[in-house]
Design a protein around this motif. Structure first.
Motif, PDB file in Angstrom:
ATOM      1  N   ASP A 175       0.827  -1.203   0.000  1.00 12.14           N
ATOM      2  CA  ASP A 175       0.000   0.000   0.000  1.00 12.14           C
ATOM      3  C   ASP A 175       0.864   1.257   0.000  1.00 12.14           C
ATOM      4  N   LEU A 179       0.568   4.129  -2.672  1.00 11.14           N
ATOM      5  CA  LEU A 179       0.211   5.467  -2.218  1.00 11.14           C
ATOM      6  C   LEU A 179       1.198   6.498  -2.750  1.00 11.14           C
ATOM      7  N   ILE A 182       0.241   7.213  -6.247  1.00 14.34           N
ATOM      8  CA  ILE A 182      -1.006   7.977  -6.299  1.00 14.34           C
ATOM      9  C   ILE A 182      -0.757   9.430  -5.916  1.00 14.34           C
ATOM     10  N   ALA A 201      -8.985   6.505  -9.003  1.00 12.45           N
ATOM     11  CA  ALA A 201      -9.200   5.071  -8.753  1.00 12.45           C
ATOM     12  C   ALA A 201      -9.203   4.298 -10.059  1.00 12.45           C
ATOM     13  N   PHE A 204      -5.642   3.819 -11.517  1.00  8.42           N
ATOM     14  CA  PHE A 204      -4.821   2.839 -10.803  1.00  8.42           C
ATOM     15  C   PHE A 204      -5.540   1.499 -10.607  1.00  8.42           C
ATOM     16  N   TYR A 206      -8.335   0.643  -9.126  1.00  8.47           N
ATOM     17  CA  TYR A 206      -8.900   0.410  -7.803  1.00  8.47           C
ATOM     18  C   TYR A 206     -10.378   0.767  -7.804  1.00  8.47           C
ATOM     19  N   ASP A 208     -13.384   2.871  -5.799  1.00 10.05           N
ATOM     20  CA  ASP A 208     -13.385   4.130  -5.046  1.00 10.05           C
ATOM     21  C   ASP A 208     -13.186   3.865  -3.560  1.00 10.05           C
ATOM     22  N   TYR A 210     -11.760   1.316  -2.036  1.00 17.02           N
ATOM     23  CA  TYR A 210     -10.431   0.830  -1.670  1.00 17.02           C
ATOM     24  C   TYR A 210      -9.412   1.963  -1.674  1.00 17.02           C
ATOM     25  N   LEU A 211      -9.479   2.817  -2.701  1.00 21.39           N
ATOM     26  CA  LEU A 211      -8.565   3.953  -2.749  1.00 21.39           C
ATOM     27  C   LEU A 211      -8.796   4.873  -1.559  1.00 21.39           C
ATOM     28  N   SER A 212     -10.056   5.102  -1.217  1.00 16.38           N
ATOM     29  CA  SER A 212     -10.383   5.951  -0.077  1.00 16.38           C
ATOM     30  C   SER A 212      -9.828   5.385   1.221  1.00 16.38           C
ATOM     31  N   PHE A 223      -9.296  11.625   0.782  1.00 23.20           N
ATOM     32  CA  PHE A 223      -8.761  12.006  -0.522  1.00 23.20           C
ATOM     33  C   PHE A 223      -9.123  13.450  -0.861  1.00 23.20           C
TER      34      PHE A 223
END
Length: 281
Positions: A175, A179, A182, A201, A204, A206, A208, A210-212, A223
């Motif tokens: 992660d 990150l 990102i 998201a 990459f 992902y 929404d 999971y990215l959050s 975010f």
């Protein structure tokens, strides 16, 4: 020219290496191809290799181990792989190993890599052997008049496959590493009105949610909170430099709504953008 019959049958018509040099053009171009090569004598080449260009390879026969940036990757028939400008690499093979490659450079290359998620940690792509006939057909029709069109069209067509799911070599990243990628993307695109949690998201691969969750876990903030922090900081710099109206500053900072911009600005700065502008004056 070579009559294309089967999946790899075309390679039997080419027993010797082919190298085509793409003539330079006078007009401006963001993406330039330099060489289109069919290499059949790999084991006679001196290693390690170090190129000033980016190179996309398509393996046509045999297999090898690609060593680059301290990592090893197995490459075999039907695989695509990249090597990167300024990074030494080796291709170790015990038997016959043949491949096609296109070398290229340009101001848009890093943007293309960022868009498709191409990076030195994961340079290999599988499941794209159906494009081999396109490469062989192109190099067999190569001449000075069509060199730039032909090489670039093959390159771009191949990149379009990399944009599809399922091609990437399965390598898990932590992660923290994700990150970092990102954040780098957001830091370079936060002023774009289209930048949202969903858009990043999607880039990459992902969801929404999971990215959050990654953001909240690692950054201790959401975010949107992070993006607004960057946008307000930019807006403050614009105000200090005496640039524009509230609406113009909002738009340039990445806010599509001037009223929302003013609300966020006041919450973070303690006064409205108009008040800040008057204070500067």
């Amino acid at each position: 020219s070579v009559a294309l019959k089967g999946k790899w049958e075309v390679s039997q018509y080419m027993s010797e290496s082919i190298c085509r040099f793409i003539p330079a053009k006078d007009y401006a171009d963001d993406l330039k191809t330099v060489h289109f090569v069919y290499e059949t004598e790999h084991n006679s080449l001196k290693q390690p290799f170090l190129r000033p260009l980016y190179v996309l390879f398509l393996v046509t026969d045999g297999s090898a181990t690609l060593k680059i940036d301290g990592r090893s990757h197995k490459v075999e028939v039907g695989n695509l792989f990249f090597v990167f400008s300024g990074y030494p690499y080796e291709l170790e093979s015990d038997g016959e190993f043949r491949y096609l490659y296109i070398s290229f450079f340009g101001s848009c290359v890093l943007q293309i890599f960022e868009r498709l998620g191409i990076n030195i940690k994961e340079p290999v792509y599988r499941g794209v052997d159906n494009i081999s006939e396109i490469w062989f057909s192109a190099i067999s029709r190569f001449n000075e008049k069509n060199a730039d069109f032909l090489s670039k069209s093959v390159l771009m067509y191949t990149l379009s496959f990399i944009g599809c799911e399922g091609g990437r070599e399965e390598i898990k990243q932590s992660d923290n590493t994700m990150l970092e990628m990102i954040l780098n993307y957001v830091d370079n695109h936060y002023r774009e009105l289209s930048l949202t949690l969903s858009s990043v998201a999607s880039i990459f691969a992902y969801t929404d949610n999971y990215l959050s969750s990654i953001f909240k876990k690692q950054m201790r903030m959401g975010f949107n909170q992070y993006v607004n922090h960057l946008r307000i900081a930019y807006a403050l710099r614009m105000i200090e430099d005496g640039c524009g109206s509230v609406r113009e500053i909002a738009s340039e900072s990445g806010f599509s709504d001037a009223l929302y911009f003013s609300k966020v600005f006041k919450k973070k700065v303690g006064m409205t953008p108009s008040e800040k502008i008057k204070q500067r004056e």
